[in-house]
Design a protein around this motif. Sequence first.
Motif, PDB file in Angstrom:
ATOM      1  N   ILE A  44       4.656 -11.417   4.719  1.00 60.87           N
ATOM      2  CA  ILE A  44       3.539 -10.269   5.027  1.00 60.87           C
ATOM      3  C   ILE A  44       2.823  -9.984   3.793  1.00 60.87           C
ATOM      4  CG2 ILE A  44       5.224  -9.165   6.739  1.00 60.87           C
ATOM      5  CD1 ILE A  44       6.147  -7.119   4.443  1.00 60.87           C
ATOM      6  N   ASP A  45       1.485  -9.400   3.800  1.00 62.75           N
ATOM      7  CA  ASP A  45       0.736  -8.923   2.724  1.00 62.75           C
ATOM      8  C   ASP A  45       0.918  -7.732   2.243  1.00 62.75           C
ATOM      9  OD1 ASP A  45      -0.322  -7.243   4.590  1.00 62.75           O
ATOM     10  OD2 ASP A  45      -2.063  -8.474   5.028  1.00 62.75           O
ATOM     11  N   GLY A  46       0.296  -7.313   1.058  1.00 63.10           N
ATOM     12  CA  GLY A  46       0.646  -6.305   0.558  1.00 63.10           C
ATOM     13  C   GLY A  46       0.464  -4.962   1.510  1.00 63.10           C
ATOM     14  N   HIS A  47      -0.845  -4.864   2.112  1.00 63.63           N
ATOM     15  CA  HIS A  47      -1.133  -3.755   3.039  1.00 63.63           C
ATOM     16  C   HIS A  47       0.404  -3.381   4.087  1.00 63.63           C
ATOM     17  CE1 HIS A  47      -2.600  -1.840   6.802  1.00 63.63           C
ATOM     18  NE2 HIS A  47      -3.188  -1.172   6.103  1.00 63.63           N
ATOM     19  N   GLU A  48       0.749  -4.613   4.629  1.00 63.21           N
ATOM     20  CA  GLU A  48       1.923  -4.285   5.600  1.00 63.21           C
ATOM     21  C   GLU A  48       3.210  -3.916   5.030  1.00 63.21           C
ATOM     22  OE1 GLU A  48       4.385  -4.659   8.912  1.00 63.21           O
ATOM     23  OE2 GLU A  48       2.153  -4.095   8.664  1.00 63.21           O
ATOM     24  N   THR A  49       3.352  -4.526   3.599  1.00 64.85           N
ATOM     25  CA  THR A  49       4.397  -3.920   2.649  1.00 64.85           C
ATOM     26  C   THR A  49       4.296  -2.627   2.651  1.00 64.85           C
ATOM     27  OG1 THR A  49       4.584  -6.176   1.565  1.00 64.85           O
ATOM     28  CG2 THR A  49       5.704  -4.265   0.262  1.00 64.85           C
TER      29      THR A  49
END
Length: 376
Positions: A18-23
Amino acid sequence: MRRLRVWLARWLPGPVGIDGHETWRTVAGAGAGILFAAVFSRLLAGSGPVGSWLVAPLGASAVLVFALPASPLAQPWAVIGGNTLSALAGIACAGLISDPALAAAAAVALAVLLMVQTRSLHPPGGAAALLMVLTHTTQFHFAVFPVLLNSLLLVCMGVLYNSLTGRSYPRAQLLAPGAGLQPVHGRGFSAADLDAALAHYNQVVDISRADLHALLEHAEMAAYQRKLGVLRCGEVMSRAPLTVQFGTPLKEAWDLMRDRRIKALPVVDRAMHVVGIVTNADFMRIADLDRHEGLGERLRQVLRASGLTHSEQPEVVGQIMTRQVRVASEDRLLSDLVPVFSDDGHHHIPVIDGQQKLAGMITQTDVVRALYRAGT
């Protein structure tokens, strides 16, 4: 040593994916879910130690609900039913078995059994059962408050937060009625083959049947795109295809298709814009293909001009052509047309240029030839 290295490699964690936004979406959601459940549970409890109105396994439930909202283990029934039934199992074992070690083992085993049988498998449920034994909780109402209430409040926040942040929750775990009868777009296997593979695997898979079906569809389309690369329709189409116009006599169009051994003709206007397509099937339809006897004679009658100024019998292409035509642009990826040919029953697709004029024709043969060349 090689086997040892392979075995040790199994211990290494894989990427979360997952990317930073999803994190940060997950982090904020887990915090909001626990806060919501804790505040309302404390208000209802009025007083008492924190352990009397908030249970620790709820933290694990929050990870599933907000980090893996598509997982079957994170769905509302799994959270509510899994935690509550497991708590009941733990309370029963804590009251009936005096040895804490035996009680703990029995509680977790019974919880797993109940969750599997009720389709509410939820990993934090095992922790809920164990917690009842460790705290020697023997009052069954504890399974209702705080366990059931905590779980219900967490699920409510999960529905709200996931929906607001673009995540479907609850997530459909089964395909829509009839969808299981349709083939996966890749055509390499069917939905029945997928069911057989899952039955052979015979393990709990942390992804829903519907999501797995969709995932494999995307994977097969990605495989087509990889094999075809950036091949465009304009690179494989047949250029300068034979065409007819609205007023072309039926016999002229039929003779052209017979002489050139083609099964479809684009119908264009004077500016070469596609206005329809005429195929063998259109001729067979007006000749009443369902009646096999005398088909040839009926077809000859259709092709024979009546010589009248007004006639109910169709005499020109525009009267029998298919008006709703599926077209593709020259710069469209060829891989996009694979499902169109295989699923939608198309055999010929006109290709248009930037001015919306006919530039060529793509047939199933063109696609097969391109696939063959891409694989060699």
